[in-house]
Design an enzyme around this catalytic site. Structure first.
Site, mmCIF file in Angstrom:
data_model
loop_
_atom_site.group_PDB
_atom_site.id
_atom_site.type_symbol
_atom_site.label_atom_id
_atom_site.label_comp_id
_atom_site.label_asym_id
_atom_site.label_seq_id
_atom_site.Cartn_x
_atom_site.Cartn_y
_atom_site.Cartn_z
ATOM 1 C CG HIS B 134 -18.943 -5.838 -23.730
ATOM 2 N ND1 HIS B 134 -19.336 -6.355 -22.526
ATOM 3 C CD2 HIS B 134 -19.788 -4.818 -24.003
ATOM 4 C CE1 HIS B 134 -20.388 -5.677 -22.085
ATOM 5 N NE2 HIS B 134 -20.683 -4.736 -22.960
ATOM 6 C CE LYS B 237 -25.443 -6.076 -26.918
ATOM 7 N NZ LYS B 237 -25.625 -4.764 -26.302
ATOM 8 C CB CYS B 377 -19.246 -2.435 -21.168
ATOM 9 S SG CYS B 377 -20.701 -1.988 -20.254
#
Lengths: 135, 420
Positions: B134, B237, B377
């Site tokens: 990421h 998350k 991303c």
């Protein structure tokens, strides 16, 4: 599901009008929407009388971005640059004939943004010019 | 490529119906259709238990932590430190003083790059990372390497999207100062064998940083078992509130590091001439922490532990086993990443020929299905895959087999709209 992707839009997406590079173009500009990777290049052939004698585009991306570019070339072909100044965000959205969520409006406007940059070097998003001028 | 045939379980150890009752938002409708939330890799939904833990603070004893000597401040401070202890247990950290609350994994990874990296990375050093990272795990080291003149080595993936372990091992053998690696890819769902890779990196003398943003919510993450030096993840998350996150580091390293941010709470004494830092973990928690969010995260890890991380992982593997073969069998659909369920979490990236991911996501939204479309991303990975964007469906403990089938049905419907 399909009210957004009307036949007209899918037709312009699959069979884009005025597609391909334009030899001898007097103006051209390439732009992208970094958020989704849509890309458009606009080519203009502007005569001495200021009329857009021909207009082409190339690009890749979502159906909304590509169909709106195709529709836009049809709208401005044969018009003078002066007349094209009146083409704005609302014109593009009306030509598409659908209501877009805010997240997708930029997909629709990338072609007009690119056209205005090619014609006049204006690189702002249509509809946000006042904001940019203020800055 | 062959699809691994595995029996589809009709039921797993999870009581999904009961779990779903805990998530008020899951009973909402979108465009008149029941919400199907398949964007948990971006952010998860929150159970009542987490919302309740935060409500209790705000409504019953809100006060700034580590400051007041009155009842409310002491209660809130205790709840905050309990949350830290809960997170330490959750990742099997040797001590809660190694658990630092930050806003999210991004802040945690930046903290390590700034507070450890700037004082330790030198010209000519090698930073080994992967094409799966990421941006938050990649860019801090890319920039720092540029600043100091270090070499950035990016290990590739194979055609299935799995990390090239041969290449990783060879690069680490050549020497490395830093290994920055994601535990699980947010773009492809592959789980990297970090324990093995960290051992190779340690043998080369490298300091190891693991991005656990996509693993900590979905599987057991044991920092002592992995053996790394730092690990970071986001609370939002994993059922926790937005604004909660964690970076864990070995005490011996954290103690030697300079602070990342200066301010209140992170000092022990300030004079005009100099400042002495507070002890761990507060040395790294400048200013008023998002303490209510941290307390919410404490409740979230409690919820996850009650359900059981192994059961959650097993449930998500079963969901992937239901979804993957159907998508792979669909004409015009390309699934990126491993097409079997070995070493993967419930992140499924795909593309349908002739339909841009943004159009697909819009069409799925009309069916009530929330997926992510874009580059996630993950620009280096998208470039490696030769695409500008993908459509990504990602699962969690509250998703059902029926929702996997609903996604496949909606993809078919989208193909019909586009005349494919």
């Amino acid at each position: 599901m399909d009210d957004l992707y009307r036949e007209n839009i899918l037709d312009h997406y699959k069979n884009p009008r005025n597609y391909g590079e334009l030899e001898g173009a007097t103006h051209h500009y390439h732009d992208t929407n970094p958020l989704c990777g849509d890309e458009i290049t606009m080519f203009l052939l502007v005569g001495e009388d200021g009329r857009i004698d021909d207009v082409h585009f190339t690009g890749r991306g979502c159906a909304i971005s590509q169909a709106s570019a195709s529709l836009l070339t049809e709208r401005v072909k044969g018009k003078t640059l002066d007349e094209v100044k009146a083409v704005d965000k609302d014109t593009v959205l009306e030509d598409l004939g659908i209501t877009l969520s805010p997240a997708r409006v930029k997909c629709a406007l990338l072609s007009l943004k690119t056209l205005k940059a090619a014609a006049w070097g204006l690189t702002g998003w249509p509809g946000e010019e006042a904001k940019q001028a203020a800055e | 490529m062959a699809v691994t045939a595995r029996p589809t379980r009709s039921a797993t150890k999870l009581d999904v119906t009961r779990i779903r009752h805990d998530f008020p938002v899951l009973s909402r409708t979108v465009h008149g259709k029941p919400l199907v939330w398949l964007d948990s890799a971006s952010t998860s939904q929150k159970p009542r238990q987490v919302l309740e833990a935060m409500r209790v603070v705000y409504e019953e004893h809100n006060a700034n932590i580590h400051r007041g000597v009155y009842e409310f401040s002491e209660r809130t401070t205790a709840a905050f430190e309990d949350a830290r202890a809960a997170v330490a247990r959750f990742i099997n950290a040797p001590s809660p003083r190694e658990v630092i609350f930050v806003r999210n994994a991004t802040e945690g990874l930046n903290l390590v790059a700034y507070a450890w990296g700037r004082d330790n990375l030198r010209k000519g050093d090698r930073v080994v990372t992967t094409v799966l990272e990421h941006h938050s795990s990649f860019v801090p080291w890319q920039q720092l390497a540029k600043d100091v003149g270090a070499e950035l080595v990016v290990v590739d993936i194979d055609e299935e999207g799995r990390l090239r372990l041969d290449q990783m091992r060879a690069e680490l053998k050549r020497g490395a100062k830093v290994l920055a690696i994601t535990h699980t890819s947010n773009g492809l769902g592959v789980i990297n064998p970090v324990k093995e890779i960290v051992a190779w990196a340690k043998a080369a003398g490298a300091t190891t940083i693991v991005d656990a943003a996509q693993s900590a919510p979905h599987m057991r993450v044991d920092v002592q078992d992995i053996g790394c030096d730092f690990i970071a993840f986001s609370g939002h998350k994993m059922l926790g509130p937005v604004g909660s996150g964690v970076v864990w580091g070995r005490a011996a390293l954290l103690e030697r590091m300079r602070p990342f941010l200066y301010g209140g709470d992170m000092i022990s004494r300030v004079s005009i001439e100099q400042t002495d830092w507070n002890e761990l973990p507060w040395k790294f928690e400048a200013g008023t922490s998002a303490y209510v969010d941290a307390i919410g995260l404490g409740a979230a890890v409690g919820y996850l532990e009650d359900v059981g991380m192994d059961a959650i992982h097993e449930h998500e593997v079963a969901l992937a086993a239901r979804l993957l073969p159907q998508l792979v069998a669909e004409d015009g659909v390309t699934v990126f990443g491993p097409r079997d369920t070995r070493d993967r979490v419930g992140v499924v990236s795909f593309d349908v020929k002739g339909i841009h991911p943004h159009d697909m996501a819009t069409l799925l939204d009309r069916e009530g299905i929330a997926v992510r479309a874009g580059h996630h991303c993950n620009n280096p990975l998208m470039t490696r895959l030769g695409v500008s964007a993908t459509t990504r469906a990602s699962t969690y403990l509250y998703n059902t087999m029926e929702e996997m089938d609903a996604l496949v049905a909606a993809v078919r419907k989208a193909k019909k709209v586009f005349g494919i």
